[in-house]
Design an enzyme around this catalytic site. Structure first.
Site, short mmCIF file in Angstrom:
data_model
loop_
_atom_site.label_atom_id
_atom_site.label_comp_id
_atom_site.label_asym_id
_atom_site.label_seq_id
_atom_site.Cartn_x
_atom_site.Cartn_y
_atom_site.Cartn_z
N GLU A 124 5.61 3.63 -12.12
CA GLU A 124 6.21 5.06 -12.10
C GLU A 124 7.40 5.23 -11.63
O GLU A 124 7.68 4.98 -10.39
CB GLU A 124 4.91 6.02 -11.32
CG GLU A 124 5.18 7.47 -11.72
CD GLU A 124 4.19 8.39 -11.16
OE1 GLU A 124 3.34 8.00 -10.67
OE2 GLU A 124 4.42 9.69 -11.20
N ARG A 135 -4.09 -4.61 -2.12
CA ARG A 135 -2.81 -4.02 -1.86
C ARG A 135 -1.95 -4.85 -0.88
O ARG A 135 -2.76 -5.23 0.07
CB ARG A 135 -2.73 -2.35 -1.55
CG ARG A 135 -3.02 -1.57 -2.22
CD ARG A 135 -2.92 -0.12 -1.88
NE ARG A 135 -1.42 0.25 -1.93
CZ ARG A 135 -0.94 0.97 -3.29
NH1 ARG A 135 -1.92 1.12 -4.10
NH2 ARG A 135 0.10 1.36 -3.27
N LYS A 154 5.25 5.71 -1.61
CA LYS A 154 6.65 6.17 -1.92
C LYS A 154 6.82 7.58 -1.55
O LYS A 154 7.82 8.07 -1.33
CB LYS A 154 6.43 6.17 -3.68
CG LYS A 154 6.77 4.59 -4.04
CD LYS A 154 6.91 4.74 -5.51
CE LYS A 154 5.79 4.69 -6.49
NZ LYS A 154 5.76 4.63 -7.80
P1 ATP Z 1 2.35 5.87 -5.42
O1 ATP Z 1 2.73 5.53 -3.93
O2 ATP Z 1 3.00 6.82 -6.17
O3 ATP Z 1 0.70 6.06 -5.38
P2 ATP Z 1 2.18 3.20 -6.49
O4 ATP Z 1 2.74 2.56 -5.16
O5 ATP Z 1 0.68 3.02 -6.89
O6 ATP Z 1 2.68 4.86 -6.58
P3 ATP Z 1 3.33 2.68 -8.87
O7 ATP Z 1 4.75 2.70 -9.52
O8 ATP Z 1 2.24 3.36 -9.66
O9 ATP Z 1 3.34 3.01 -7.47
O10 ATP Z 1 2.94 1.10 -8.82
C1 ATP Z 1 3.26 0.05 -9.97
C2 ATP Z 1 2.29 -1.01 -9.66
O11 ATP Z 1 2.44 -1.50 -8.58
C3 ATP Z 1 0.73 -0.77 -9.96
O12 ATP Z 1 0.35 -1.65 -10.66
C4 ATP Z 1 0.18 -0.84 -8.37
O13 ATP Z 1 -0.99 -1.13 -8.53
C5 ATP Z 1 1.38 -1.76 -7.95
N1 ATP Z 1 1.45 -1.54 -6.28
C6 ATP Z 1 1.89 -0.15 -5.96
N2 ATP Z 1 1.88 -0.77 -4.69
C7 ATP Z 1 1.30 -2.03 -4.23
C8 ATP Z 1 0.97 -2.62 -3.03
N3 ATP Z 1 1.26 -2.09 -1.70
N4 ATP Z 1 0.58 -3.64 -3.36
C9 ATP Z 1 0.49 -4.18 -4.16
N5 ATP Z 1 0.62 -3.72 -5.50
C10 ATP Z 1 1.18 -2.63 -5.51
MG MG Z 2 0.45 4.34 -8.74
#
Ligand code: ATP
Ligand code: MG
Length: 566
Positions: free
Chosen positions: A43, A270, A280
Site C-alpha cells: 500500500e 511477519r 508504517k
Molecule cells: P500497515 O503497516 O499499513 O498495516 P503493512 O505493513 O501490512 O501495512 P503493506 O504495504 O500492506 O504494509 O504490505 C505489503 C506486503 O508486505 C503485504 O503482503 C504484507 O503482508 C507484507 N508485510 C508487511 N509487513 C511485513 C512484515 N513485518 N513482515 C513480513 N511481511 C510484511
Molecule cells: Mg497491509
C-alpha cells in the site's frame, strides 16, 4: 519421482520452507497449468521497511526460483492515505534489493471498473445488499466469536432496490458513511470475517490515478483476492494476520471464477525486530514529529534508512534467508541482522585508517618535512583487492583511548615508556606528553626505531600492541555519526498502556566532529563502504561536502551491545 524437474528446474534437495513445499507440490500436481505467478502488494502509504523485504524476497524469490513471474501491485484502494512519493520510493527499494517486476507494474485501481461490475453482479445474484446503517451500528451487530451476529434490517431488501442505491452511491448522491455495500454470507458464521463483511464504502476524495471517477471504493478484502484473480496470480503469499480472511478470500474467488484456475492464499509470520518497530503509521509519526531526520534516517528499519546506514542488499537477503518463514509469530534479534551485515562487509570492504578522537603524536627523531609511503593491504580476506600506500610523517594522529598516562596491566597500547607498532609503519616509544589547562592529554611525544619498518629487515621485533594512525599533514577531515538502538526497549510498540515514544533512546545518535581519515578517502562518494580498522564498518553519507566527508557507522566490529546487557 526424485529426479523430477519442476518447470525445467532441478528440485532443490536442501530443506525448504513450508510455503516452498506447497508451491513444489502444486507445480508437481500441475495446478493452474503448472504456472507460478506471485505478486508483491504494497500500500503506497509509507516507505518500505525490512519487514516488507521479507515478503519481497519470498514473492520474487519463489517466482524466480521456479521459472515464474512476480507482479508489483500497488494496493491503492484508499485515496485518503496514499501518495505518489511513496510509489517512487517503493520501486527504488525493490530494485535496490535486487528484484525486477519487468513491465508488470499494476495498481488495484486498474481494476476499479471490474470490481464495480463484480459488485453489481453479486447484488443481482442476491449475494450483496446495500445497508443504510452507520458503521458503528453495523459493528455492534457483529456478535462475538461465540455469539452469532444480528441480521441487518436491510439484508432482505430487494435486488432492484440495492442495485439502484449502489449506483446512486457511486454517483455521489449520498454522504460518506451513510450507506455501505455488504456481501450476504452468514451472520452466524464462527468466522467473524464471514458475517456479511462490508465490501464498498463511499469516499468523496480524488484518487491519484482515477481522479473523480469513483465515489465508492472497495475494501481491502474485496480488492485483493479479485486483483490476484484478474492478474492470474497462483500463489498469494501474505502475513499471518490474513489467515482469518482466507475463507472470505476463497468465497469471493468462488463467486468470480469461471474455470479450474484459482489463486491460493498462503500465510507466513511477519518479520519483527528487537529494539525497533515495523508499523508504517508509527514510523510516519517519528518522521512527522522529527524524532528522526526523515524516512531514510539511518536508525530506522526502513530500506532507505538501512541503505544510508551502509547495509547491502546481500546482507538483508542473507538475514531473511537465515530467519526463514514459519507459522509462528516471533521477534527476531537485531544482532542477527548485524551479524549478517558484518559478515558481508568483512568480505567486500577495503580496510582504511580513520581516527575518530584524534590525539597528536610527534615523533621527535623523525625528520621534519619528510613523508614516506608505507604499503597496506586493502583486505586480508581478498587478495584481489590489492594494497595502497599512505604517507607516514613526523606528526600523526592516533585515537585518544590508545594512550593512557597511568595504564592498567595488560594495556597493550601507548603509555609513558611503552612501545607500540604504528600499523604498517614503525615501532614507536613514548617519551613524554603534554596536558592542556583542563588536564587532558593534548599531545604525545615518541621516538621511532628506523630499523623496525613493517616488511623491512628489522621488522621481526615484537611489541604487544598495534594501533592505527593517520599523518597529520595529509589527513582528511571527517564527521562521523555513531548510531545506537533507536529504542532502549526490545519491543517498544508492544507495551500495553505505554506509548512507544517513552522508549526512544536519547543516545541513539552521537556526532563526532574533527575526525581524521587517511588521504586515500579524499575521493570517496556517498554509499562507499569501508572498514575503519579496529573500529567498525562505515559508509559515506550524502550529507558529505567537498571539505568534510560524513560517515555513518553501519556496525561496530564486534557485538559489544550484547555483552553490556548480559
Ligand atoms: P500497515 O503497516 O499499513 O498495516 P503493512 O505493513 O501490512 O501495512 P503493506 O504495504 O500492506 O504494509 O504490505 C505489503 C506486503 O508486505 C503485504 O503482503 C504484507 O503482508 C507484507 N508485510 C508487511 N509487513 C511485513 C512484515 N513485518 N513482515 C513480513 N511481511 C510484511
Ligand atoms: Mg497491509
Amino acid at each position: 519421482m526424485n529426479d523430477e524437474k519442476i518447470n525445467g528446474i532441478e528440485e532443490d534437495k536442501s530443506p525448504v520452507s513450508f510455503i516452498e513445499q506447497f508451491i513444489i507440490d502444486d507445480l508437481k500436481e500441475g495446478k493452474n497449468g503448472g504456472r507460478i505467478h506471485t505478486r508483491f502488494p504494497p500500500e503506497p502509504n509509507g516507505y518500505l521497511h525490512i519487514g516488507h523485504a521479507k515478503a519481497i524476497c519470498l514473492d520474487f524469490g519463489m517466482a524466480m526460483k521456479y521459472g515464474g513471474k512476480c507482479n508489483l501491485r500497488f494496493d491503492d484502494t484508499n485515496p485518503v492515505r496514499e501518495e505518489v512519493e511513496y510509489i517512487d520510493s517503493i520501486k527504488e527499494d525493490i530494485r535496490w534489493l535486487g528484484f525486477d517486476w519487468e513491465d508488470r507494474e499494476y495498481y488495484a485501481s486498474d481494476y476499479f471498473g471490474k470490481l464495480y461490475y463484480f459488485a453489481e453482479d453479486l447484488i443481482k445474484r442476491g449475494l450483496a445488499y446495500v445497508d443504510d446503517q452507520p458503521a458503528d451500528v453495523i459493528s455492534s451487530q457483529k456478535g462475538t466469536p461465540s455469539q452469532p451476529g444480528t441480521e441487518s434490517p436491510f439484508r432482505s431488501r430487494s435486488v432492484p432496490e440495492s442495485l439502484d442505491l449502489f449506483i446512486r452511491m457511486n454517483k455521489g448522491e449520498f454522504e460518506e458513511g451513510s450507506r455501505v455495500l455488504r456481501v450476504k454470507i452468514d451472520m452466524a458464521s464462527p468466522n467473524m470475517q464471514m458475517r456479511d463483511p462490508i465490501i464498498y464504502r463511499i469516499i468523496k476524495a480524488g484518487h491519484h490515478r482515477t481522479g473523480e471517477t469513483w465515489k465508492v471504493y472497495p475494501m481491502y478484502d474485496f480488492a485483493h483476492g479479485q486483483s490476484d484473480y484478474f492478474e492470474g496470480i497462483t500463489h498469494s503469499l501474505c502475513t499471518l494476520e490474513f489467515e482469518v480472511h482466507r475463507p472470505l478470500y476463497d468465497w469471493l474467488i468462488d463467486q468470480l471464477k469461471k474455470d479450474e484456475y484459482r489463486p491460493r492464499q498462503i500465510e507466513f509470520n511477519r518479520l519483527n525486530l528487537t529494539f525497533t518497530m515495523m508499523s508504517k503509521r508509527k514510523l510516519l509519526e517519528l518522521v512527522q514529529e522529527e524524532k528522526v531526520s526523515g524516512w531514510d534516517d539511518p536508525r530506522l528499519p526502513t530500506l532507505c534508512g538501512l541503505r544510508r546506514r551502509g547495509y547491502t542488499p546481500e546482507s538483508i537477503r542473507k538475514f531473511i534467508d537465515l530467519i526463514g518463514y514459519t507459522k509462528v509469530e516471533a521477534i527476531n534479534d537485531v544482532s542477527l541482522l548485524e551479524h549478517a551485515v558484518r559478515d558481508d562487509l568483512n568480505a567486500r570492504t577495503p580496510r582504511v585508517f580513520g581516527v575518530l578522537n584524534p590525539l597528536k603524536v610527534t615523533i621527535t627523531n623523525y625528520p621534519e618535512g619528510k613523508a614516506e609511503n608505507v604499503t597496506l593491504i586493502n583486505n586480508p580476506e581478498d587478495e584481489s583487492m590489492g594494497s595502497r600506500e599512505i604517507p607516514f610523517t613526523r606528526e600523526v594522529y592516533i585515537e585518544q583511548d590508545d594512550f593512557m598516562e597511568n595504564p592498567p596491566n595488560k594495556f597493550f597500547r601507548l603509555a609513558p615508556g611503552a612501545e607500540v607498532r604504528l600499523k604498517g609503519a614503525y615501532i614507536v616509544k613514548c617519551t613524554g606528553f603534554n596536558k592542556d589547562v583542563n588536564g587532558t592529554i593534548s599531545e604525545v611525544f615518541c621516538t621511532y626505531d628506523p630499523s623496525t619498518r613493517s616488511g623491512g629487515s628489522g621488522s621481526e621485533k615484537k611489541v604487544k600492541g598495534t594501533v592505527h594512525w593517520v599523518s597529520a599533514e595529509h589527513a582528511v577531515d571527517a564527521e562521523v555519526r555513531l548510531y545506537d538502538r533507536l529504542f532502549n526497549h526490545e519491543d517498544p510498540s508492544g507495551q500495553k498502556d505505554e506509548d512507544y515514544r517513552k522508549f526512544l533512546n536519547p543516545d541513539s545518535l552521537r556526532i563526532l566532529k574533527g575526525c581524521k581519515v587517511e588521504p586515500s578517502l579524499a575521493g570517496a562518494r556517498p554509499l562507499d563502504k569501508f572498514q575503519f580498522q579496529r573500529l567498525g564498518y562505515f559508509c559515506v553519507d550524502h550529507d558529505s561536502t567537498k571539505d568534510c566527508l560524513v560517515f555513518n557507522r553501519t556496525v561496530s566490529l564486534k557485538d559489544t551491545w550484547a555483552k553490556i546487557n548480559k
